[in-house]
Design a protein around this motif. Structure first.
Motif, PDB file in Angstrom:
ATOM      1  N   ALA A 164       0.955  -1.241  -0.029  1.00 15.99           N
ATOM      2  CA  ALA A 164      -0.070  -0.003   0.063  1.00 15.99           C
ATOM      3  C   ALA A 164       0.786   1.148   0.034  1.00 15.99           C
ATOM      4  CB  ALA A 164      -1.063   0.228   1.398  1.00 15.99           C
ATOM      5  N   GLY A 165       2.026   1.289   0.741  1.00 16.84           N
ATOM      6  CA  GLY A 165       2.873   2.463   0.895  1.00 16.84           C
ATOM      7  C   GLY A 165       3.434   2.855  -0.472  1.00 16.84           C
ATOM      8  N   PRO A 166       4.095   1.686  -0.841  1.00 19.91           N
ATOM      9  CA  PRO A 166       4.975   1.869  -2.175  1.00 19.91           C
ATOM     10  C   PRO A 166       3.974   2.255  -3.164  1.00 19.91           C
ATOM     11  CG  PRO A 166       5.839   0.145  -0.940  1.00 19.91           C
ATOM     12  CD  PRO A 166       4.703   0.388  -0.152  1.00 19.91           C
ATOM     13  N   ILE A 167       3.012   1.633  -3.280  1.00 16.82           N
ATOM     14  CA  ILE A 167       1.964   2.117  -4.557  1.00 16.82           C
ATOM     15  C   ILE A 167       1.715   3.463  -4.391  1.00 16.82           C
ATOM     16  CG2 ILE A 167      -0.232   1.829  -5.222  1.00 16.82           C
ATOM     17  CD1 ILE A 167      -0.017  -1.382  -4.529  1.00 16.82           C
ATOM     18  N   ALA A 168       1.310   4.088  -3.277  1.00 14.60           N
ATOM     19  CA  ALA A 168       1.029   5.309  -2.901  1.00 14.60           C
ATOM     20  C   ALA A 168       2.151   6.463  -3.305  1.00 14.60           C
ATOM     21  CB  ALA A 168       0.781   5.623  -1.581  1.00 14.60           C
ATOM     22  N   GLN A 169       3.569   5.886  -3.304  1.00 15.51           N
ATOM     23  CA  GLN A 169       4.560   6.627  -3.487  1.00 15.51           C
ATOM     24  C   GLN A 169       4.830   6.564  -4.897  1.00 15.51           C
ATOM     25  OE1 GLN A 169       6.868   8.584  -1.177  1.00 15.51           O
ATOM     26  NE2 GLN A 169       4.882   8.832  -0.676  1.00 15.51           N
ATOM     27  N   ILE A 170       4.872   5.508  -5.642  1.00 18.24           N
ATOM     28  CA  ILE A 170       5.056   5.348  -7.041  1.00 18.24           C
ATOM     29  C   ILE A 170       4.287   6.346  -7.852  1.00 18.24           C
ATOM     30  CG2 ILE A 170       3.757   3.110  -7.691  1.00 18.24           C
ATOM     31  CD1 ILE A 170       6.333   2.431  -9.291  1.00 18.24           C
ATOM     32  N   THR A 171       2.864   6.354  -7.481  1.00 16.31           N
ATOM     33  CA  THR A 171       2.044   7.111  -8.137  1.00 16.31           C
ATOM     34  C   THR A 171       2.408   8.411  -7.899  1.00 16.31           C
ATOM     35  OG1 THR A 171       0.397   7.123  -6.398  1.00 16.31           O
ATOM     36  CG2 THR A 171       0.250   5.511  -8.170  1.00 16.31           C
ATOM     37  N   THR A 172       2.728   9.059  -6.947  1.00 17.24           N
ATOM     38  CA  THR A 172       3.083  10.315  -6.632  1.00 17.24           C
ATOM     39  C   THR A 172       4.389  10.646  -7.552  1.00 17.24           C
ATOM     40  OG1 THR A 172       2.006  10.230  -4.349  1.00 17.24           O
ATOM     41  CG2 THR A 172       4.043  11.821  -4.793  1.00 17.24           C
ATOM     42  N   ALA A 173       5.472   9.705  -7.538  1.00 21.07           N
ATOM     43  CA  ALA A 173       6.663   9.954  -8.189  1.00 21.07           C
ATOM     44  C   ALA A 173       6.181  10.339  -9.732  1.00 21.07           C
ATOM     45  CB  ALA A 173       7.689   8.908  -8.064  1.00 21.07           C
ATOM     46  N   ALA A 174       5.432   9.453 -10.031  1.00 19.38           N
ATOM     47  CA  ALA A 174       5.166   9.424 -11.619  1.00 19.38           C
ATOM     48  C   ALA A 174       4.573  10.750 -11.849  1.00 19.38           C
ATOM     49  CB  ALA A 174       4.028   8.358 -12.011  1.00 19.38           C
ATOM     50  N   ILE A 175       3.838  11.433 -11.034  1.00 16.81           N
ATOM     51  CA  ILE A 175       3.302  12.628 -11.391  1.00 16.81           C
ATOM     52  C   ILE A 175       4.250  13.669 -11.558  1.00 16.81           C
ATOM     53  CG2 ILE A 175       1.910  14.672 -10.384  1.00 16.81           C
ATOM     54  CD1 ILE A 175       0.293  12.337  -8.795  1.00 16.81           C
ATOM     55  N   ASP A 176       5.468  13.672 -10.723  1.00 14.49           N
ATOM     56  CA  ASP A 176       6.438  14.551 -10.754  1.00 14.49           C
ATOM     57  C   ASP A 176       7.278  14.179 -12.231  1.00 14.49           C
ATOM     58  OD1 ASP A 176       5.966  15.640  -8.343  1.00 14.49           O
ATOM     59  OD2 ASP A 176       7.155  14.265  -7.111  1.00 14.49           O
ATOM     60  N   ALA A 177       7.504  13.023 -12.459  1.00 13.76           N
ATOM     61  CA  ALA A 177       8.213  12.762 -13.590  1.00 13.76           C
ATOM     62  C   ALA A 177       7.349  13.300 -14.812  1.00 13.76           C
ATOM     63  CB  ALA A 177       8.287  11.141 -13.693  1.00 13.76           C
ATOM     64  N   GLY A 178       6.123  13.282 -14.717  1.00 15.51           N
ATOM     65  CA  GLY A 178       5.014  13.904 -15.768  1.00 15.51           C
ATOM     66  C   GLY A 178       5.328  15.390 -16.020  1.00 15.51           C
ATOM     67  N   ILE A 179       5.576  16.161 -14.777  1.00 15.96           N
ATOM     68  CA  ILE A 179       5.810  17.733 -14.689  1.00 15.96           C
ATOM     69  C   ILE A 179       7.170  17.860 -15.511  1.00 15.96           C
ATOM     70  CG2 ILE A 179       6.239  19.461 -13.128  1.00 15.96           C
ATOM     71  CD1 ILE A 179       4.354  18.201 -11.128  1.00 15.96           C
ATOM     72  N   ALA A 180       7.977  17.063 -14.962  1.00 13.03           N
ATOM     73  CA  ALA A 180       9.620  17.128 -15.726  1.00 13.03           C
ATOM     74  C   ALA A 180       9.214  17.220 -17.127  1.00 13.03           C
ATOM     75  CB  ALA A 180      10.506  16.118 -15.173  1.00 13.03           C
ATOM     76  N   ARG A 181       8.581  16.022 -17.797  1.00 17.86           N
ATOM     77  CA  ARG A 181       8.649  15.940 -19.152  1.00 17.86           C
ATOM     78  C   ARG A 181       7.928  17.187 -19.800  1.00 17.86           C
ATOM     79  NH1 ARG A 181       6.087  10.011 -20.612  1.00 17.86           N
ATOM     80  NH2 ARG A 181       7.713   8.476 -19.660  1.00 17.86           N
ATOM     81  N   ALA A 182       6.944  17.677 -18.910  1.00 15.87           N
ATOM     82  CA  ALA A 182       6.274  18.992 -19.770  1.00 15.87           C
ATOM     83  C   ALA A 182       7.088  20.041 -19.819  1.00 15.87           C
ATOM     84  CB  ALA A 182       5.039  19.246 -18.758  1.00 15.87           C
ATOM     85  N   ALA A 183       7.888  20.269 -18.659  1.00 20.51           N
ATOM     86  CA  ALA A 183       8.874  21.395 -18.692  1.00 20.51           C
ATOM     87  C   ALA A 183       9.979  21.136 -19.558  1.00 20.51           C
ATOM     88  CB  ALA A 183       9.356  21.440 -16.934  1.00 20.51           C
ATOM     89  N   LEU A 184      10.513  20.114 -19.935  1.00 22.53           N
ATOM     90  CA  LEU A 184      11.452  19.972 -20.922  1.00 22.53           C
ATOM     91  C   LEU A 184      10.724  20.155 -22.355  1.00 22.53           C
ATOM     92  CD1 LEU A 184      14.354  19.227 -21.683  1.00 22.53           C
ATOM     93  CD2 LEU A 184      14.148  17.080 -21.440  1.00 22.53           C
ATOM     94  N   ARG A 185       9.736  19.521 -22.478  1.00 24.61           N
ATOM     95  CA  ARG A 185       9.058  19.620 -23.734  1.00 24.61           C
ATOM     96  C   ARG A 185       8.832  21.192 -24.170  1.00 24.61           C
ATOM     97  NH1 ARG A 185       3.662  18.143 -22.377  1.00 24.61           N
ATOM     98  NH2 ARG A 185       3.620  20.360 -21.916  1.00 24.61           N
ATOM     99  N   ASP A 186       8.652  21.797 -23.127  1.00 29.30           N
ATOM    100  CA  ASP A 186       8.194  23.425 -23.572  1.00 29.30           C
ATOM    101  C   ASP A 186       9.436  24.278 -23.768  1.00 29.30           C
ATOM    102  OD1 ASP A 186       5.506  22.831 -23.644  1.00 29.30           O
ATOM    103  OD2 ASP A 186       4.968  23.725 -21.986  1.00 29.30           O
ATOM    104  N   THR A 187      10.589  23.662 -22.912  1.00 30.20           N
ATOM    105  CA  THR A 187      11.755  24.363 -23.077  1.00 30.20           C
ATOM    106  C   THR A 187      12.360  24.196 -24.379  1.00 30.20           C
ATOM    107  OG1 THR A 187      12.264  24.043 -20.670  1.00 30.20           O
ATOM    108  CG2 THR A 187      14.148  24.249 -22.132  1.00 30.20           C
ATOM    109  N   LEU A 188      12.198  22.882 -24.997  1.00 23.60           N
ATOM    110  CA  LEU A 188      12.832  22.694 -26.210  1.00 23.60           C
ATOM    111  C   LEU A 188      11.970  23.512 -27.069  1.00 23.60           C
ATOM    112  CD1 LEU A 188      12.976  18.679 -26.229  1.00 23.60           C
ATOM    113  CD2 LEU A 188      14.924  20.410 -26.101  1.00 23.60           C
TER     114      LEU A 188
END
Length: 407
Positions: free
Chosen positions: A243-267
């Motif tokens: 339960a704990g690791p599942i909650a955390q991996i979903t949270t980490a994935a959101i941050d990865a998505g934000i990073a993708r968006a920022a790099l996409r718009d930077t390029l």
């Protein structure tokens, strides 16, 4: 006259979800939904408003049901696939990427602690497209685990009273999972239909980032819930579960998505709008060797974070069937490592966008600041400095990570 705020209005349509049948289909659907969500992302953030039909397209796509076990009709995708789906959606709209995060965690609570009848009913609702949101955290206690909301049993019902905060997705939800303690201070989850008397959703989320997550207040005042809707969620942490690791991996994935968006718009911005520095002697900002170096570094950091995220998903997949003490510890450590890098690249990429794009990139019409605001707010979910401690203490001293939603 009651001082309770009025229940926030949001139109809720009857769910009508497609049922996704495989990991590959989940990824394919996620890309299609992301393309749709990206079209209005900046404007939705600017207006602090998400049209109901947008949320309906997202949940009726079937993505909210992909973790439902196969025996209950779902695809039961791998955790690596779940993380990638959340990353894809969050790169298109980080707020909408976050709103099902607790939905997936609540479905795991149902799977872990429900009777066969409860699992068949509630997991069936998820497959139909019902959206579940959390009313778990509270804002007034000493720590996030200081819960004051209580319930008492009365016949075949429980009666809940309390005040909740950070209730992500509550405005858009068909059902809310309300966390309350019994007389023995044991935490239980009660699943409550959105329009139930005594349940009030207050649309008061006012953070600078993740503006459209509807992470506001939920009030329970003599809220009556059938005992059938109540789950012994405390058992998810008294025993070793994922339960704990599942909650955390979903949270980490959101941050990865934000990073993708920022790099996409930077390029995009550096190629099309940024000007070269006067001392470079170049015609285009995209030819500046110092800019090129920074872009390369960001790309490498993002790839590294996503690699650790995928690896963490694979560790969870391996421990899925029989998660013991050691297996849960390995899963928690693997997710902690990923969480460190996804946090750091989300903040770094969203900040570098302005440095590499120049002053023009900060103009309000581009709304590029939403990436930094989203990264800064969402990475406050739990302090990443403690992830370093978890990993180091496990390696050096053999101390297993604590068991809770933040580990």
């Amino acid at each position: 006259m009651s001082n309770t705020p009025a229940d926030a209005h949001y139109p809720l349509s009857v769910p009508d979800a497609h049922i996704i049948s495989s990991d590959a289909e989940a990824i394919e659907v996620a890309h299609k939904v992301a393309a749709f969500l990206l079209e209005g992302d900046a404007e939705r953030d600017r207006q602090r408003e998400v049209p109901a039909e947008v949320v309906d397209v997202f949940s009726n796509s079937g993505l909210w049901g992909i973790t439902v076990p196969k025996e209950y009709g779902g695809a039961e995708v791998s955790f690596a696939t779940l993380a990638e789906v959340i990353t894809i959606i969050s790169a298109a709209d980080a707020s909408l990427g976050q709103i099902p995060q607790n939905h997936y965690c609540l479905l795991e609570d149902i799977r872990l602690q429900g009777t066969e009848e409860q699992k068949a009913w509630f997991l069936g609702l998820a497959l139909k497209g019902n959206r579940f949101a959390n009313a778990i955290s509270e804002t007034g206690g000493k720590t996030v685990q200081d819960i004051q909301t209580r319930f008492v049993s009365e016949g075949d019902e429980v009666v809940i009273n309390g005040r909740k905060g950070y209730c992500t997705g509550s405005l858009y939800a068909h059902w809310l999972g309300v966390l309350a303690l019994n007389a023995d201070d044991k935490a239980h989850l009660a699943f409550v239909p959105r329009r139930t008397p005594g349940l009030t959703v207050v649309d008061d989320w006012s953070s600078i980032g993740q503006r459209n997550t509807a992470s506001g207040t939920v009030l329970a005042e003599n809220l009556r819930v059938p005992a059938f809707n109540v789950f012994k969620t405390y058992q998810s942490y008294e025993n070793p579960t994922l339960a704990g690791p599942i909650a955390q991996i979903t949270t980490a994935a959101i941050d990865a998505g934000i990073a993708r968006a920022a790099l996409r718009d930077t390029l995009s911005f550096v190629r099309d709008h940024a000007r070269p520095w006067i001392d470079s002697g170049l015609d285009k900002a995209s030819e500046d060797p110092l800019t090129i170096i920074q872009i390369g570094k960001l790309s490498i950091q993002l790839d590294a974070s996503e690699a650790l995220l995928e690896r963490a998903g694979r560790v969870l997949d391996r421990e899925r069937e029989n998660p013991g003490e050691d297996g849960v510890a390995r899963a928690s450590v693997a997710v902690a490592k990923a969480k460190v890098l996804t946090t750091e690249i989300a903040l770094e990429a969203s900040n570098r966008l302005f440095e590499l794009g120049g002053t023009r990139s900060s103009l309000a019409r581009h709304n590029h600041d939403r990436h930094w605001r989203n990264a800064r707010v969402h990475t406050l979910h739990d302090p990443v400095r403690w992830k370093y401690h978890v990993v180091g203490n496990w390696l050096l001293n053999g101390v297993n990570p604590p068991r809770h939603d933040w580990s």
